[in-house]
Design a protein around this motif. Sequence first.
Motif, PDB file in Angstrom:
ATOM      1  N   LYS A  99       0.900  -1.199   0.051  1.00  0.00           N
ATOM      2  CA  LYS A  99       0.183   0.016  -0.113  1.00  0.00           C
ATOM      3  C   LYS A  99       0.788   1.082   0.058  1.00  0.00           C
ATOM      4  O   LYS A  99       1.961   1.181   0.716  1.00  0.00           O
ATOM      5  CB  LYS A  99      -0.804   0.104   1.165  1.00  0.00           C
ATOM      6  CG  LYS A  99      -1.878  -1.346   1.317  1.00  0.00           C
ATOM      7  CD  LYS A  99      -2.905  -1.114   2.487  1.00  0.00           C
ATOM      8  CE  LYS A  99      -3.658  -2.247   2.613  1.00  0.00           C
ATOM      9  NZ  LYS A  99      -4.604  -2.490   1.518  1.00  0.00           N
TER      10      LYS A  99
ATOM     11  N   VAL B  58       1.285   4.975   1.465  1.00  0.00           N
ATOM     12  CA  VAL B  58       1.060   5.379   2.746  1.00  0.00           C
ATOM     13  C   VAL B  58       1.479   6.885   2.796  1.00  0.00           C
ATOM     14  O   VAL B  58       2.604   7.052   2.430  1.00  0.00           O
ATOM     15  CB  VAL B  58       1.566   4.633   3.702  1.00  0.00           C
ATOM     16  CG1 VAL B  58       1.156   5.224   5.359  1.00  0.00           C
ATOM     17  CG2 VAL B  58       0.829   3.279   3.828  1.00  0.00           C
ATOM     18  N   THR B  59       0.643   7.801   3.221  1.00  0.00           N
ATOM     19  CA  THR B  59       1.261   9.140   3.329  1.00  0.00           C
ATOM     20  C   THR B  59       0.652   9.547   4.935  1.00  0.00           C
ATOM     21  O   THR B  59      -0.451   9.383   4.922  1.00  0.00           O
ATOM     22  CB  THR B  59       0.685   9.954   2.392  1.00  0.00           C
ATOM     23  OG1 THR B  59       1.231   9.604   1.035  1.00  0.00           O
ATOM     24  CG2 THR B  59       1.242  11.605   2.576  1.00  0.00           C
TER      25      THR B  59
ATOM     26  N   GLY C 168       0.698   8.280   7.705  1.00  0.00           N
ATOM     27  CA  GLY C 168      -0.034   7.552   8.676  1.00  0.00           C
ATOM     28  C   GLY C 168      -1.332   6.982   7.907  1.00  0.00           C
ATOM     29  O   GLY C 168      -2.253   6.370   8.759  1.00  0.00           O
ATOM     30  N   HIS C 169      -1.729   7.477   6.738  1.00  0.00           N
ATOM     31  CA  HIS C 169      -2.988   6.861   6.148  1.00  0.00           C
ATOM     32  C   HIS C 169      -2.715   6.430   4.638  1.00  0.00           C
ATOM     33  O   HIS C 169      -1.823   6.624   4.273  1.00  0.00           O
ATOM     34  CB  HIS C 169      -3.876   8.050   6.019  1.00  0.00           C
ATOM     35  CG  HIS C 169      -4.626   8.359   7.441  1.00  0.00           C
ATOM     36  ND1 HIS C 169      -3.949   9.276   8.317  1.00  0.00           N
ATOM     37  CD2 HIS C 169      -5.858   7.890   7.977  1.00  0.00           C
ATOM     38  CE1 HIS C 169      -4.773   9.431   9.331  1.00  0.00           C
ATOM     39  NE2 HIS C 169      -5.771   8.828   9.215  1.00  0.00           N
ATOM     40  N   VAL C 170      -3.197   5.117   4.432  1.00  0.00           N
ATOM     41  CA  VAL C 170      -3.376   4.764   3.170  1.00  0.00           C
ATOM     42  C   VAL C 170      -3.963   5.550   2.295  1.00  0.00           C
ATOM     43  O   VAL C 170      -4.998   5.958   2.217  1.00  0.00           O
ATOM     44  CB  VAL C 170      -4.276   3.194   3.230  1.00  0.00           C
ATOM     45  CG1 VAL C 170      -4.269   2.737   1.984  1.00  0.00           C
ATOM     46  CG2 VAL C 170      -3.365   2.304   4.390  1.00  0.00           C
ATOM     47  N   VAL C 171      -2.941   5.604   1.241  1.00  0.00           N
ATOM     48  CA  VAL C 171      -3.602   6.408   0.101  1.00  0.00           C
ATOM     49  C   VAL C 171      -4.204   5.418  -1.009  1.00  0.00           C
ATOM     50  O   VAL C 171      -5.399   5.704  -1.550  1.00  0.00           O
ATOM     51  CB  VAL C 171      -2.338   7.048  -0.735  1.00  0.00           C
ATOM     52  CG1 VAL C 171      -2.663   7.724  -1.979  1.00  0.00           C
ATOM     53  CG2 VAL C 171      -1.946   8.111   0.194  1.00  0.00           C
ATOM     54  N   ARG C 172      -3.634   3.976  -1.208  1.00  0.00           N
ATOM     55  CA  ARG C 172      -4.052   3.254  -1.917  1.00  0.00           C
ATOM     56  C   ARG C 172      -3.653   2.015  -1.930  1.00  0.00           C
ATOM     57  O   ARG C 172      -2.253   1.964  -1.527  1.00  0.00           O
ATOM     58  CB  ARG C 172      -4.145   3.580  -3.522  1.00  0.00           C
ATOM     59  CG  ARG C 172      -2.680   4.002  -4.340  1.00  0.00           C
ATOM     60  CD  ARG C 172      -2.627   4.548  -5.333  1.00  0.00           C
ATOM     61  NE  ARG C 172      -1.221   4.623  -5.775  1.00  0.00           N
ATOM     62  CZ  ARG C 172      -0.896   4.175  -6.649  1.00  0.00           C
ATOM     63  NH1 ARG C 172      -1.189   3.002  -7.288  1.00  0.00           N
ATOM     64  NH2 ARG C 172       0.428   4.055  -7.111  1.00  0.00           N
ATOM     65  N   THR C 173      -3.993   1.119  -2.627  1.00  0.00           N
ATOM     66  CA  THR C 173      -3.462  -0.329  -2.546  1.00  0.00           C
ATOM     67  C   THR C 173      -2.812  -0.563  -4.120  1.00  0.00           C
ATOM     68  O   THR C 173      -3.480  -0.375  -4.957  1.00  0.00           O
ATOM     69  CB  THR C 173      -4.596  -1.409  -2.171  1.00  0.00           C
ATOM     70  OG1 THR C 173      -5.050  -1.288  -0.750  1.00  0.00           O
ATOM     71  CG2 THR C 173      -3.753  -2.790  -2.424  1.00  0.00           C
TER      72      THR C 173
END
Length: 216
Positions: free
Chosen positions: A134, A136-137, A139-144
């Motif tokens: 994934k 990640v930016t 601390g959050h998922v941007v996309r898989t």
Amino acid sequence: MPAAGVGERLGAGVPKALRLLAGEPLIVHAVRALVVAGVETVVVASPADTVSQVEQLLGPVTAAAALAVVPGGLTRRESVAACLAALPDDAEVVLVHDAARPLVPEAVVRRVLGELANGAEAVVPAVRVADTVKEVTAGHVVRTVDRSALRAVQTPQGFRRAVLARAHADWRGPEPSDDAAMIEALGVPVRVVDGAAEGFKITGPLDLRLAQIICS
Ligand code: C5P
């Protein structure tokens, strides 16, 4: 063979290439893997204060090959460039292999050499990615990312010497983590062959333990 890394993530205060695996330094294993596959000349970049020690260690394992050991640089790219500058004039194809990959199977080295013999300009061994990946930016998922198209790339990477020398001479970007990245930037095709799980890179203590288990 770039072998001038200090091995901070492995600890112990010894250059990583000199850490022991089954009683021999990693670099001895890595060089042997190339020599058994028929490599004629071995050029190693080691930390400046270990050049003569590395020459002595590699003497027995390079009986069937020519050997040169040169001081490495501040980055992997600079260490590879130092090796390229020490190649004999008549070397037409070059393998770049991390000293930190001591257990690469002979079959992988031969696959890379085989594609060079078939005329490829650049060849990398690669394996599929087991984990879901994934982006990640903060601390959050941007996309898989679609992992079916992803490969983890190993060494030895093989090149026509002239292409690799040009890639190094022309490189102006950020530090690349392998040599093929510089070839890609030139727009030269990079062929992919099957790598092997055993070609993993020794980075942290767990990797060294895994290598010890494989050798036991
Ligand atoms: O740090 P990393 O594990 O990515 O290093 C890959 C290879 O590059 C290792 O064999 C290491 O010894 C080598 N290296 C080098 N010169 C540096 C940094 C790393 O030859 N300055």
